[in-house]
Design a protein around this motif. Structure first.
Motif, mmCIF file in Angstrom:
data_model
loop_
_atom_site.group_PDB
_atom_site.id
_atom_site.type_symbol
_atom_site.label_atom_id
_atom_site.label_comp_id
_atom_site.label_asym_id
_atom_site.label_seq_id
_atom_site.Cartn_x
_atom_site.Cartn_y
_atom_site.Cartn_z
ATOM 1 N N VAL A 131 5.390 -8.055 37.747
ATOM 2 C CA VAL A 131 6.515 -7.590 36.923
ATOM 3 C C VAL A 131 7.580 -8.674 36.720
ATOM 4 O O VAL A 131 8.662 -8.405 36.200
ATOM 5 C CB VAL A 131 7.172 -6.315 37.530
ATOM 6 N N GLY A 132 7.272 -9.898 37.155
ATOM 7 C CA GLY A 132 8.155 -11.028 36.900
ATOM 8 C C GLY A 132 9.403 -11.075 37.760
ATOM 9 O O GLY A 132 10.451 -11.574 37.331
ATOM 10 N N LEU A 133 9.322 -10.567 39.006
ATOM 11 C CA LEU A 133 10.499 -10.537 39.879
ATOM 12 C C LEU A 133 10.254 -11.204 41.230
ATOM 13 O O LEU A 133 11.000 -10.967 42.187
ATOM 14 C CB LEU A 133 10.940 -9.077 40.126
ATOM 15 N N LYS A 134 9.246 -12.042 41.313
ATOM 16 C CA LYS A 134 8.872 -12.633 42.598
ATOM 17 C C LYS A 134 10.028 -13.420 43.227
ATOM 18 O O LYS A 134 10.208 -13.427 44.449
ATOM 19 C CB LYS A 134 7.650 -13.543 42.412
ATOM 20 N N ASN A 135 10.832 -14.059 42.390
ATOM 21 C CA ASN A 135 11.931 -14.891 42.917
ATOM 22 C C ASN A 135 13.190 -14.082 43.254
ATOM 23 O O ASN A 135 14.189 -14.646 43.699
ATOM 24 C CB ASN A 135 12.292 -15.997 41.907
ATOM 25 N N LEU A 136 13.133 -12.746 43.068
ATOM 26 C CA LEU A 136 14.303 -11.906 43.354
ATOM 27 C C LEU A 136 14.034 -10.924 44.495
ATOM 28 O O LEU A 136 14.749 -9.935 44.648
ATOM 29 C CB LEU A 136 14.708 -11.123 42.097
ATOM 30 N N ALA A 137 13.027 -11.220 45.312
ATOM 31 C CA ALA A 137 12.594 -10.284 46.360
ATOM 32 C C ALA A 137 13.706 -9.915 47.339
ATOM 33 O O ALA A 137 13.761 -8.793 47.839
ATOM 34 C CB ALA A 137 11.397 -10.860 47.116
ATOM 35 N N GLN A 138 14.617 -10.854 47.608
ATOM 36 C CA GLN A 138 15.657 -10.608 48.616
ATOM 37 C C GLN A 138 16.974 -10.110 48.006
ATOM 38 O O GLN A 138 17.942 -9.899 48.722
ATOM 39 C CB GLN A 138 15.920 -11.898 49.419
ATOM 40 N N LEU A 154 9.266 0.260 38.464
ATOM 41 C CA LEU A 154 7.870 0.210 38.005
ATOM 42 C C LEU A 154 6.969 -0.379 39.088
ATOM 43 O O LEU A 154 5.899 0.159 39.388
ATOM 44 C CB LEU A 154 7.799 -0.633 36.724
ATOM 45 N N ALA A 155 7.426 -1.467 39.713
ATOM 46 C CA ALA A 155 6.648 -2.107 40.779
ATOM 47 C C ALA A 155 6.440 -1.148 41.948
ATOM 48 O O ALA A 155 5.355 -1.088 42.544
ATOM 49 C CB ALA A 155 7.348 -3.377 41.259
ATOM 50 N N ARG A 156 7.476 -0.386 42.288
ATOM 51 C CA ARG A 156 7.386 0.559 43.414
ATOM 52 C C ARG A 156 6.342 1.644 43.143
ATOM 53 O O ARG A 156 5.671 2.113 44.061
ATOM 54 C CB ARG A 156 8.761 1.186 43.667
ATOM 55 N N SER A 157 6.201 2.035 41.877
ATOM 56 C CA SER A 157 5.179 3.023 41.533
ATOM 57 C C SER A 157 3.789 2.418 41.482
ATOM 58 O O SER A 157 2.817 3.029 41.913
ATOM 59 C CB SER A 157 5.513 3.664 40.174
ATOM 60 N N LEU A 158 3.697 1.193 40.961
ATOM 61 C CA LEU A 158 2.386 0.550 40.808
ATOM 62 C C LEU A 158 1.770 0.148 42.142
ATOM 63 O O LEU A 158 0.541 0.151 42.287
ATOM 64 C CB LEU A 158 2.517 -0.691 39.913
ATOM 65 N N ILE A 159 2.599 -0.187 43.126
ATOM 66 C CA ILE A 159 2.085 -0.772 44.363
ATOM 67 C C ILE A 159 1.238 0.209 45.171
ATOM 68 O O ILE A 159 0.359 -0.188 45.933
ATOM 69 C CB ILE A 159 3.227 -1.340 45.229
ATOM 70 N N VAL A 160 1.455 1.514 44.976
ATOM 71 C CA VAL A 160 0.651 2.500 45.702
ATOM 72 C C VAL A 160 -0.685 2.760 44.999
ATOM 73 O O VAL A 160 -1.464 3.605 45.423
ATOM 74 C CB VAL A 160 1.424 3.819 45.904
ATOM 75 N N GLU A 161 -0.932 2.014 43.910
ATOM 76 C CA GLU A 161 -2.193 2.056 43.170
ATOM 77 C C GLU A 161 -2.587 3.475 42.759
ATOM 78 O O GLU A 161 -3.657 3.974 43.116
ATOM 79 C CB GLU A 161 -3.317 1.409 43.988
ATOM 80 N N PRO A 162 -1.718 4.138 41.996
ATOM 81 C CA PRO A 162 -2.063 5.490 41.539
ATOM 82 C C PRO A 162 -3.156 5.442 40.480
ATOM 83 O O PRO A 162 -3.327 4.428 39.790
ATOM 84 C CB PRO A 162 -0.750 5.983 40.918
ATOM 85 N N SER A 163 -3.893 6.528 40.351
ATOM 86 C CA SER A 163 -4.882 6.626 39.274
ATOM 87 C C SER A 163 -4.203 6.873 37.936
ATOM 88 O O SER A 163 -4.721 6.516 36.883
ATOM 89 C CB SER A 163 -5.869 7.756 39.561
#
Length: 234
Positions: A131-138, A154-163
């Protein structure tokens, strides 16, 4: 995140909200029928009060239908609670935890599942990269722009790998330029993952630019289902 996509099927679904003050009951969704193919992005489009968000909430398990059935693939999920469904929802309000940084917000679902910390770190950084936020993790959510906060949600929803990914007017709090940028991002991410996605909006431009197919709703009824070209031409 390589998971087999699943279909979503709604069969004769009606939702009636009972009025406790003696007024007439409200039929929010009236005998809805549709099927969404695996990996398809379908938009529920219509004005406020047409039943689109209620339909999405029934698929996510936040509302129960008065009658009818809801299926994910071949599984009847009609009466399953939200945490027992293989779905994830992104709401209008981003719902980020203000006391957690970006990394911990995105990692939250994995920590609940008690994954090893090394695996959590790898998955979080991979998803933030997506999602283009790797440099803002902290960074704290309060230090992010509206568009960046939406990407975290969006990342928080995608990371649990929903169907199935459910998006309830996720761009409505953004200005016009950010909305346009996020539309492109959502489409890119959805196609990269091949995840079945249901998107709710009242914005016709949004629906036309994002969707594989559009379901037009009005007064609780489904009025039309078709590709953006079919909807535009007829």
């Amino acid at each position: 995140m390589s998971k087999t996509s699943v279909s979503v099927r709604i069969e004769n679904v009606t939702k009636v909200f009972k009025d406790v003050k003696g007024k007439a009951d409200v039929i929010a969704v009236n005998n809805a029928n549709f099927e969404i193919e695996p990996g398809e992005l379908v938009t529920l489009l219509g004005p406020s009060g047409c039943g689109k968000t209620t339909t999405l909430r029934m698929i996510g398990g936040f509302e129960l239908p008065t009658k009818g059935k809801i299926y994910l693939g071949n599984e009847d999920i009609t009466y399953l609670p939200p945490n027992k469904r293989d779905t994830a929802t992104v709401f209008q309000s981003y719902g980020l935890f203000p006391h957690m940084n970006v990394f911990d917000n995105v990692a939250y679902g994995l920590k609940l599942r008690k994954l090893p910390s090394k695996q959590i770190t790898e998955k979080v950084m991979s998803t933030l990269d997506l999602v283009g936020l790797k440099n803002l993790a902290q960074r704290a959510p309060s230090k992010l722009s509206g568009g960046q906060q939406q990407r975290v949600a969006l990342a928080r929803s995608l990371i649990v790998e929903p169907s199935v990914l459910l998006l309830d007017e996720p761009l409505s709090n953004l200005d016009a330029l950010l909305r346009e940028q996020m539309r492109v991002e959502i489409k890119r991410i959805q196609k990269a993952l091949g995840i079945t996605t249901i998107y709710v909006t009242h914005d016709r431009v949004e629906a036309m630019s994002l969707s594989d197919r559009i379901i037009v709703m009005k007064n609780g009824f489904i009025r039309q289902i078709g590709s953006p070209n079919e909807i535009y031409e007829d």
